[in-house]
Design an enzyme around this catalytic site. Structure first.
Site, short mmCIF file in Angstrom:
data_model
loop_
_atom_site.label_atom_id
_atom_site.label_comp_id
_atom_site.label_asym_id
_atom_site.label_seq_id
_atom_site.Cartn_x
_atom_site.Cartn_y
_atom_site.Cartn_z
N GLU A 236 0.84 -1.22 0.00
CA GLU A 236 0.00 0.00 0.00
C GLU A 236 0.86 1.26 0.00
O GLU A 236 1.78 1.40 0.79
CB GLU A 236 -1.00 0.03 1.16
N ASN A 237 0.52 2.13 -0.94
CA ASN A 237 1.30 3.33 -1.20
C ASN A 237 2.75 2.98 -1.48
O ASN A 237 3.66 3.75 -1.21
CB ASN A 237 1.21 4.33 -0.04
N ASP A 312 -6.99 0.11 -3.64
CA ASP A 312 -8.05 1.12 -3.74
C ASP A 312 -8.83 0.97 -5.04
O ASP A 312 -9.47 1.90 -5.50
CB ASP A 312 -7.44 2.51 -3.64
N PHE A 436 -16.03 1.98 -30.01
CA PHE A 436 -16.80 0.82 -30.47
C PHE A 436 -17.08 0.80 -31.98
O PHE A 436 -17.84 -0.02 -32.46
CB PHE A 436 -18.09 0.64 -29.64
N HIS A 480 -21.08 -6.03 -38.72
CA HIS A 480 -21.47 -5.00 -39.69
C HIS A 480 -22.89 -4.57 -39.37
O HIS A 480 -23.74 -5.38 -38.95
CB HIS A 480 -21.34 -5.51 -41.13
N ASP A 505 -24.99 -11.03 -38.23
CA ASP A 505 -24.10 -9.88 -38.42
C ASP A 505 -22.71 -10.09 -37.82
O ASP A 505 -21.75 -9.42 -38.22
CB ASP A 505 -24.71 -8.60 -37.81
O1 AHR Z 1 -13.91 1.10 -28.65
C1 AHR Z 1 -13.98 1.21 -27.24
C2 AHR Z 1 -12.91 2.09 -26.66
O2 AHR Z 1 -13.08 3.40 -27.16
C3 AHR Z 1 -11.51 1.73 -27.06
O3 AHR Z 1 -10.95 0.75 -26.21
C4 AHR Z 1 -10.78 3.04 -26.92
O4 AHR Z 1 -9.78 3.20 -27.89
C5 AHR Z 1 -11.85 4.10 -27.11
O5 AHR Z 1 -11.87 4.95 -26.01
O1 AHR Z 2 0.66 0.49 -3.33
C1 AHR Z 2 0.36 0.75 -4.69
C2 AHR Z 2 -1.07 1.17 -4.86
O2 AHR Z 2 -1.27 2.44 -4.28
C3 AHR Z 2 -2.12 0.35 -4.21
O3 AHR Z 2 -2.42 -0.87 -4.87
C4 AHR Z 2 -3.29 1.27 -4.28
O4 AHR Z 2 -4.23 1.00 -3.26
C5 AHR Z 2 -2.68 2.65 -4.12
O5 AHR Z 2 -3.12 3.48 -5.15
#
Ligand code: AHR
Ligand code: AHR
Length: 516
Positions: A236-237, A312, A436, A480, A505
């Protein structure tokens, strides 16, 4: 205890069926008996029993015959539990393949095999990111163990599993150990692809409130030698590679295709170990006192379990998980070495092909993809500049149209079990989705582009040809709609997600290339 004794009694019977490694004699209940030793049997005999055991590939106790995981299919939202083919054995992937045939499946539950009910399910929102997180495709991480095809958990960014209400997981400064098997070639620099102990609130509650295995190459906190990826401990952190906050050169870059990663911690003592899950032993990359940064001694572990995310709910990371456990007590190196021997004997290896069914694609091959909807059986997936749609192509079409409707199959840019499609006449330009919609765009090497340009193949949903699901949005398929190309979800929010003509499709006949 009753549960464990039952496991020990029946386990001798299972040895032949499971073909598993016999590591010795278990003497925990005062009687000696030969027994199958899967990882959790080995930890138990070392006095540090599993309190959580998760795997979509196999049973982690010689006597375990319960469910390993649950899948949900998109066609009707029905669910199916997948167990081992026999007690102590590998997952019954054939049951999944038949249940998911003609539709797509995600993994909804990864069951805890320890008997403590510490199942992993869709992670809720947390302090760093909303939720619930995405569920993993059930077919995006095919692998084999002892020659049998099974599936791992492919974590694209945004995917996460969690249990904030556990039983028996270490809290405070109590001792625990854990290992996981990852795909050492699938990682990124996002926060944080973790498996292990985290906050029960899904919030960052301060230094020392987590103790999880991390894998990837983020350098915001700690790092080891080389360019990464590294196995580190998420406390953590801080991701820690040793006693120092940043560089500990004893922690090597490690990227075996199948990677064993271990972290363990007890009062002012912890360790990182790792190795090749397919051969050899594990090495110790750090073993010693808690980090020389305040807040990590004593620890304040909370006992939730996370997979694929940070404490988190930070969910920018990616990786692949095959199996992992958490123990009560600090496992000895000898116990962990026996677990590694079991893992190696289990023979993780690549499975051929991506999803199941349909025409087999071979990287390097040129193809054209013909629509199968009644309106459109002379139309092929094409691009014109960056726009993607379908056009009628015949032998008398222009060479431009023929080239525009021919694609070179490539190993998937984000997952080599899947595919990318490079334009035949615009080298370096790949079919990718964005908001999409499909486009043909030059690759930029980014993780997002590579994922947007990777599709997993399966049998066509209308029984013809193939359907192609997006690796980062596994319930979205190449479709499509009004002659334009999209990735669509059946009945989803966009006009092109219409359930009408859905199966037709999204089904494409893999045809001879218009431009050979
Ligand atoms: O097509 C869905 C998402 O849209 C893609 O992962 C990303 O490139 C865009 O934000
Ligand atoms: O410790 C790294 C990351 O820091 C933890 O996974 C997350 O809870 C925080 O943002």
């Amino acid at each position: 205890m009753a549960l464990r004794n039952r496991r020990l009694r029946s386990s001798a019977l299972l040895f032949a069926a499971a073909g598993a490694l016999v590591a010795g004699v278990l003497t925990g209940s005062g009687t000696s008996q030969a027994a199958t030793s899967q990882p959790c049997d080995i930890y138990a005999s070392g006095g540090t029993p599993c309190v959580a055991a998760h795997s979509t590939t196999r049973a982690l106790y010689g006597s375990y015959s319960g469910s390993l995981y649950q899948v949900r299919r998109s066609s009707d939202n029905a669910t199916l539990n997948i167990g081992p083919v026999a007690a102590g054995s590998y997952a019954n992937s054939a049951a999944q393949d038949s249940f998911c045939s003609g539709t797509s499946c995600v993994i909804t539950i990864i069951y805890d095999q320890s008997g403590r009910g510490n199942n992993l399910t869709q992670a809720p929102a947390g302090g760093a990111a909303g939720g619930p997180d995405n569920l993993a495709s059930a077919t995006a991480a095919p692998t084999s163990i002892n020659g049998h095809k099974v599936y791992g958990v492919f974590v694209a960014p945004g995917t996460g599993y969690r249990n904030n209400h556990t039983s028996g997981i270490a809290t405070g400064d109590a001792a625990e150990g854990m290992y996981a098997i990852f795909d050492g070639t699938h990682y990124n620099g996002g926060c944080c692809f973790d498996y292990g102990n985290a906050e029960t609130s899904s919030n960052d509650t301060g230094n020392g409130h987590m103790e999880a295995i991390y894998f990837g190459n983020i350098k915001v906190w700690g790092y080891g030698s080389g360019n990464g990826p590294w196995i580190m401990a998420d406390l953590e952190n801080g991701l820690f590679s040793g006693v120092n906050q940043h560089l500990n050169s004893g922690d090597p870059t490690i990227n075996y295709r199948y990677l064993t990663a271990m972290v363990k911690g007890t009062a002012n003592q912890w360790a990182i170990r790792g190795g090749n899950a397919a051969s050899g032993g594990v090495s110790t990359f750090y073993s010693g006192v808690r980090p020389n940064v305040s807040g990590y001694n004593p620890m304040h572990k909370e006992g939730a379990i996370i997979l694929g995310i940070g404490g988190d709910n930070s969910k920018g990371a990616q990786g692949t998980f095959y199996e992992g456990v958490m123990t009560s007590g600090y496992p000895s190196d000898a116990t962990e070495n026996s677990v590694q021997a079991n893992i190696v004997a289990n023979k993780y290896a690549n499975a051929t092909g991506g999803g199941t069914g349909g025409t087999t694609l071979t990287p390097g091959q040129s193809i054209s993809l013909r629509a199968t909807t009644a309106c459109c059986t002379t139309r092929y997936l094409d691009h014109s500049g960056t726009s993607v749609g379908t056009i009628v192509v015949s032998s008398s079409s222009s060479s431009t149209d023929k080239g525009n409707s021919t694609w070179i199959v490539r190993a998937g840019l984000a997952n080599s079990s899947c595919y990318s499609f490079e334009s035949k006449n615009t080298a370096g330009s790949y079919l990718r989705h964005q908001n999409f919609q499909l486009y043909a765009q030059a690759g930029d090497g980014s993780s997002l582009f590579n994922q947007d340009a990777t599709f997993c193949s399966q049998a066509g949903q209308n029984g013809q040809g193939n359907s192609f699901s997006s690796v980062n949005y596994p319930d979205h398929f190449i479709r499509h709609y009004a002659d334009v190309g999209y990735v669509a979800s059946n009945g989803g929010p966009n006009t092109w997600d219409s359930a009408t003509s859905w199966a037709d499709d999204v089904s494409w006949v893999v045809s001879s290339p218009w431009t050979p």
